[in-house]
Design a protein around this motif. Structure first.
Motif, mmCIF file in Angstrom:
data_model
loop_
_atom_site.group_PDB
_atom_site.id
_atom_site.type_symbol
_atom_site.label_atom_id
_atom_site.label_comp_id
_atom_site.label_asym_id
_atom_site.label_seq_id
_atom_site.Cartn_x
_atom_site.Cartn_y
_atom_site.Cartn_z
ATOM 1 N N TRP A 13 -39.189 -15.082 29.256
ATOM 2 C CA TRP A 13 -39.968 -16.642 28.707
ATOM 3 C C TRP A 13 -41.811 -16.755 28.191
ATOM 4 O O TRP A 13 -42.036 -17.161 27.347
ATOM 5 N N ASN A 14 -42.481 -15.688 28.928
ATOM 6 C CA ASN A 14 -43.932 -15.194 28.450
ATOM 7 C C ASN A 14 -43.548 -14.816 27.063
ATOM 8 O O ASN A 14 -44.993 -15.851 26.922
ATOM 9 N N ILE A 15 -42.805 -13.890 27.209
ATOM 10 C CA ILE A 15 -42.654 -13.177 25.901
ATOM 11 C C ILE A 15 -42.200 -14.457 24.404
ATOM 12 O O ILE A 15 -43.347 -14.879 23.076
ATOM 13 N N ILE A 16 -41.291 -15.366 24.849
ATOM 14 C CA ILE A 16 -40.927 -16.165 23.851
ATOM 15 C C ILE A 16 -42.347 -17.140 23.641
ATOM 16 O O ILE A 16 -42.762 -17.443 22.694
ATOM 17 N N SER A 119 -41.971 -3.379 20.648
ATOM 18 C CA SER A 119 -42.247 -2.660 21.734
ATOM 19 C C SER A 119 -41.283 -4.112 22.533
ATOM 20 O O SER A 119 -40.724 -4.314 23.629
ATOM 21 N N SER A 120 -41.628 -5.394 22.352
ATOM 22 C CA SER A 120 -41.797 -7.233 22.489
ATOM 23 C C SER A 120 -40.442 -7.048 22.424
ATOM 24 O O SER A 120 -39.487 -7.785 23.436
ATOM 25 N N ARG A 121 -39.697 -6.439 21.286
ATOM 26 C CA ARG A 121 -38.049 -6.718 21.160
ATOM 27 C C ARG A 121 -37.167 -6.325 21.857
ATOM 28 O O ARG A 121 -35.984 -6.644 22.447
ATOM 29 N N ALA A 122 -37.803 -4.715 21.815
ATOM 30 C CA ALA A 122 -37.145 -3.809 22.953
ATOM 31 C C ALA A 122 -36.880 -4.839 24.260
ATOM 32 O O ALA A 122 -36.026 -4.103 24.999
ATOM 33 N N LEU A 123 -38.097 -4.856 24.941
ATOM 34 C CA LEU A 123 -38.064 -5.013 26.133
ATOM 35 C C LEU A 123 -37.647 -6.715 25.929
ATOM 36 O O LEU A 123 -36.555 -6.508 27.347
ATOM 37 N N LEU A 124 -37.064 -7.468 25.092
ATOM 38 C CA LEU A 124 -36.316 -8.427 25.132
ATOM 39 C C LEU A 124 -34.980 -8.621 25.366
ATOM 40 O O LEU A 124 -33.990 -8.557 25.939
#
Length: 411
Positions: A13-16, A119-124
């Motif tokens: 949620w933080n990333i979104i 990196s953020s998409r892979a983390l999601l």
């Protein structure tokens, strides 16, 4: 649906949410940069297109590196370092005076985005169960467009077409985003398979992708599609601002940006529900065709209402293309190479290099009063992606059929 939403961890949620505010901050200024350079700095449309395109050019080559590094060293390090540099870049934009400075800063902007995004998409993907990944990728995509729906209006009020001051606001927002990520990462331990013997080396990642010919073919198709889509934030802004067909072209472009983002929010859910009935690649193919038709429509639009109607059509193509691209990559990428494949998808950004340069060159050659010819040519380039993606789909279907037949023989 409610259960899936609750399954998203706090870091997800933080990333979104961070994506929402980050894109809002970026869209206050970046979409107007081409107008600012031509109007305030007096540079040619082709040179302005080159400045815009350098971000994508650098991103094409650095995205793969960023994704691979996230597989090797972890998502946390790559994301935090890239966002820290990003803050410095936005501050630099606010005080830049010479065209060379804009080139360098936008190149660094491309590097930061190319490192942070895969990196953020892979983390999601790491944080989410396979059955929930389409939802979380679309939440992220919706957050992007919610930010873009508000950002251009704020930027217009701040005089983004005449000033670089909004970049300072972007720097502040990204600083807050970085602080939130840093706090959240403290309670998150990465479960990486790359910490010991399975550490992914760069040469191994390159070797894997070189052998995946279908993925490379899909990239070529997406490059052409992206070249068409990139006109929305480069050539189209210059065309509206300078063509005598339109009164108040800068305001019209800002309204089109907002309509684009709002339309995404309205049609994303129903279109992705339809897209789930077919393959992710089919949605991308249809989106490519609809986007090319939208580009053609911009060339023939002669009033604000026609522009708005074409923008809705263009946006539907955008949703079909980009809402399913992440899922397509996630489905074909090996688990330990998620970052590498998401990073390699950055090569599709080469279309963002070709697009602004080609659009600017056509504006230079034909002039602002020949939109029909210019956008017909650009639509043709975009449409070339469809047959390539179709060939990829047919080959994937053939491979799946052969694999299913082989499993039956060994059953």
């Amino acid at each position: 649906m409610q259960h899936m939403v609750k399954s998203i961890p706090a870091l997800g949620w933080n990333i979104i949410v961070g994506t929402l505010f980050a894109r809002m901050a970026t869209s206050m200024s970046m979409p107007f940069l081409a107008i600012y350079l031509t109007a305030a700095k007096g540079v040619s449309p082709a040179l302005a297109g080159a400045v815009i395109g350098v971000s994508a050019l650098v991103g094409v080559f650095s995205s793969f590196i960023g994704g691979s590094l996230s597989d090797r060293y972890g998502r946390k390090r790559v994301m935090l370092v890239s966002i820290a540099v990003w803050i410095v870049v936005f501050i630099g934009f606010a005080f830049a005076e010479h065209i060379a400075a804009f080139f360098v800063l936008n190149a660094l902007n491309g590097v930061c985005r190319a490192f942070f995004e895969p990196s953020s998409r892979a983390l999601l993907s790491d944080l989410t169960k396979p059955e929930n990944r389409l939802m979380i990728f679309n939440l992220r995509y919706g957050a992007i467009n919610a930010g873009v729906a508000v950002g251009p209006w704020i930027g217009l009020q701040l005089g983004s077409a005449k000033s670089t001051t909004p970049f300072l606001a972007a720097a502040i927002v990204y600083t807050l985003y970085a602080a939130a990520l840093l706090l959240q990462f403290r309670s998150y331990e990465e479960n990486r398979q790359t910490t010991t013997k399975e550490r992914v080396m760069m040469r191994d990642s390159i070797g894997v992708l070189r052998k995946d010919l279908l993925f490379l073919a899909a990239l070529i198709g997406l490059i052409l599609s992206t070249a068409g889509y990139s006109q929305f934030s480069s050539s189209l802004s210059q065309y509206f601002a300078n063509s005598t067909k339109f009164q108040g072209g800068v305001e019209l472009f800002s309204h089109a940006l907002v309509l684009n983002a709002v339309t995404v929010l309205l049609v994303q859910y129903p279109l992705t529900r339809i897209g789930k009935r077919y393959s992710a690649l089919v949605s991308v193919m249809i989106g490519t065709l609809v986007t090319s038709i939208g580009l053609l429509g911009y060339g023939f639009a002669a009033s604000a209402w026609m522009v708005y109607a074409v923008t809705v059509l263009f946006t539907m193509g955008e949703v079909l293309m980009f809402s399913m691209t992440d899922l397509f990559v996630d489905q074909i990428a090996p688990k330990h190479l998620k970052g590498t494949y998401f990073g390699a998808m950055g090569f599709s950004g080469f279309g963002g290099v070709i697009g602004p340069w080609l659009g600017g060159a056509l504006l230079d050659h034909f002039g602002y009063e020949h939109g029909e010819i210019i956008f017909a040519l650009l639509a043709g380039v975009c449409a070339l992606g469809f047959p390539i993606l179709l060939l990829v789909k047919l080959r994937l279907d053939r491979n799946r059929s052969a694999q299913a037949g082989s499993e039956k023989l060994h059953a």
